[in-house]
Design a protein around this motif. Structure first.
Motif, mmCIF file in Angstrom:
data_model
loop_
_atom_site.group_PDB
_atom_site.id
_atom_site.type_symbol
_atom_site.label_atom_id
_atom_site.label_comp_id
_atom_site.label_asym_id
_atom_site.label_seq_id
_atom_site.Cartn_x
_atom_site.Cartn_y
_atom_site.Cartn_z
ATOM 1 N N UNK A 119 45.221 44.768 28.331
ATOM 2 C CA UNK A 119 45.682 44.044 27.140
ATOM 3 C C UNK A 119 44.530 43.182 26.645
ATOM 4 N N UNK A 120 44.694 42.591 25.456
ATOM 5 C CA UNK A 120 43.761 41.572 24.983
ATOM 6 C C UNK A 120 44.567 40.291 24.819
ATOM 7 N N UNK A 121 44.390 39.355 25.752
ATOM 8 C CA UNK A 121 45.095 38.085 25.673
ATOM 9 C C UNK A 121 44.322 37.083 24.838
ATOM 10 N N UNK A 122 43.007 37.216 24.856
ATOM 11 C CA UNK A 122 42.121 36.367 24.062
ATOM 12 C C UNK A 122 40.888 37.186 23.736
ATOM 13 N N UNK A 123 40.074 36.690 22.833
ATOM 14 C CA UNK A 123 38.845 37.416 22.515
ATOM 15 C C UNK A 123 37.754 37.193 23.546
ATOM 16 N N UNK A 124 38.002 36.299 24.512
ATOM 17 C CA UNK A 124 36.949 35.886 25.451
ATOM 18 C C UNK A 124 36.382 37.047 26.248
ATOM 19 N N UNK A 125 37.251 37.823 26.890
ATOM 20 C CA UNK A 125 36.802 38.945 27.720
ATOM 21 C C UNK A 125 36.040 39.971 26.896
ATOM 22 N N UNK A 126 36.530 40.227 25.684
ATOM 23 C CA UNK A 126 35.852 41.199 24.828
ATOM 24 C C UNK A 126 34.473 40.688 24.436
ATOM 25 N N UNK A 127 34.389 39.396 24.106
ATOM 26 C CA UNK A 127 33.090 38.831 23.738
ATOM 27 C C UNK A 127 32.096 38.908 24.888
ATOM 28 N N UNK A 128 32.582 38.670 26.100
ATOM 29 C CA UNK A 128 31.708 38.778 27.272
ATOM 30 C C UNK A 128 31.219 40.213 27.450
ATOM 31 N N UNK A 129 32.121 41.176 27.254
ATOM 32 C CA UNK A 129 31.742 42.588 27.370
ATOM 33 C C UNK A 129 30.728 42.964 26.295
ATOM 34 N N UNK A 130 30.963 42.502 25.071
ATOM 35 C CA UNK A 130 30.030 42.781 23.967
ATOM 36 C C UNK A 130 28.636 42.269 24.319
ATOM 37 N N UNK A 131 28.562 41.055 24.848
ATOM 38 C CA UNK A 131 27.266 40.466 25.191
ATOM 39 C C UNK A 131 26.540 41.304 26.240
ATOM 40 N N UNK A 132 27.277 41.777 27.267
ATOM 41 C CA UNK A 132 26.650 42.601 28.304
ATOM 42 C C UNK A 132 26.175 43.938 27.750
ATOM 43 N N UNK A 133 26.992 44.542 26.910
ATOM 44 C CA UNK A 133 26.652 45.841 26.326
ATOM 45 C C UNK A 133 25.423 45.714 25.425
ATOM 46 N N UNK A 134 25.413 44.689 24.596
ATOM 47 C CA UNK A 134 24.270 44.490 23.697
ATOM 48 C C UNK A 134 23.011 44.127 24.468
ATOM 49 N N UNK A 135 23.142 43.355 25.542
ATOM 50 C CA UNK A 135 21.988 42.984 26.363
ATOM 51 C C UNK A 135 21.352 44.219 27.004
ATOM 52 N N UNK A 136 22.168 45.245 27.223
ATOM 53 C CA UNK A 136 21.659 46.503 27.795
ATOM 54 C C UNK A 136 21.042 47.404 26.728
#
Length: 230
Positions: A134-151
């Protein structure tokens, strides 16, 4: 690309998923306190897809929804912890359906030995689809985006099992919108749910089982109080 079975429409897929989640005891009705402090008449706990048969069926729903969605992606990324199992299971099902794609996930703690770092699995490249329950907040998605973009890769979307379609209560998300809407509008990512609260309401409306249909008024009232317009 492999497509969804022609005899099942998108709505059929959602209804089948809700029925499966109820039968598996993953979707329950009653009175439950949410993380936001709300009293919810239903509770969805994806951690209860806890054996091989249930996990395999769940992966089938994810894969069929993704293949029918039109979202283009090159690999799956599962955020720790629930996303790890989901990414692995769905990649197996996608391969079974003729779409063999790599997957990766992250650790909560970085390793300083072996391969090191926080990312595990295939190299994070190309268009990356985030998978979670589920998406309870945007926090987890934002963290994932940062890791993906950093790669050096590009996050292209998020797939989840259930969209609760309710107003967000977390800091940083407009209270008039849901966390899913936040991800779509503010983070610019497609969100592909297997089912939504609207699908859950439709399931209850069609029920012949009085135990289940009795939950309909409470779920409707909850949607009227906390729901968002799509």
């Amino acid at each position: 690309m492999t497509t969804q079975h022609p005899s099942l429409t998108s709505d059929d897929l959602a209804q089948d998923f809700v029925a499966f989640a109820v039968d598996a005891g993953v979707l329950r009705f009653g009175e439950f306190k949410t993380k936001a402090g709300r009293l919810s008449p239903y509770f969805f706990n994806a951690g209860l897809f806890d054996d091989g048969a249930k996990l395999g069926r769940l992966a089938e729903f994810y894969a069929r929804r993704l293949l029918a969605s039109g979202v283009e992606f090159d690999m799956l990324f599962g955020p720790a912890y629930k996303g790890i199992t989901l990414a692995a299971a769905v990649s197996v099902e996608l391969a079974r359906l003729g779409r063999n794609l790599p997957y990766a996930y992250n650790r909560k703690e970085a390793k300083d030995h072996g391969e090191g770092g926080t990312l595990v699995g295939a190299p994070v490249r190309g268009r990356v689809l985030i998978i979670d329950d589920v998406i309870s907040a945007g926090t987890s998605v934002r963290e994932s985006i940062a890791m993906i973009q950093a790669a050096g890769a590009t996050p292209c979307g998020v797939t989840i099992a259930l969209d609760r379609q309710e107003k967000a209560s977390e800091h940083g998300v407009d209270a008039a919108h849901s966390a899913v809407q936040f991800v779509r509008r503010e983070l610019g990512l497609a969100v592909v749910p297997i089912a939504t609260l609207a699908d859950l309401l439709q399931y209850l409306q069609q029920q012949q089982d009085p135990t289940l249909s009795a939950s309909l008024p409470a779920v409707q009232a909850y949607r009227e109080r906390y729901g968002v317009s799509e």
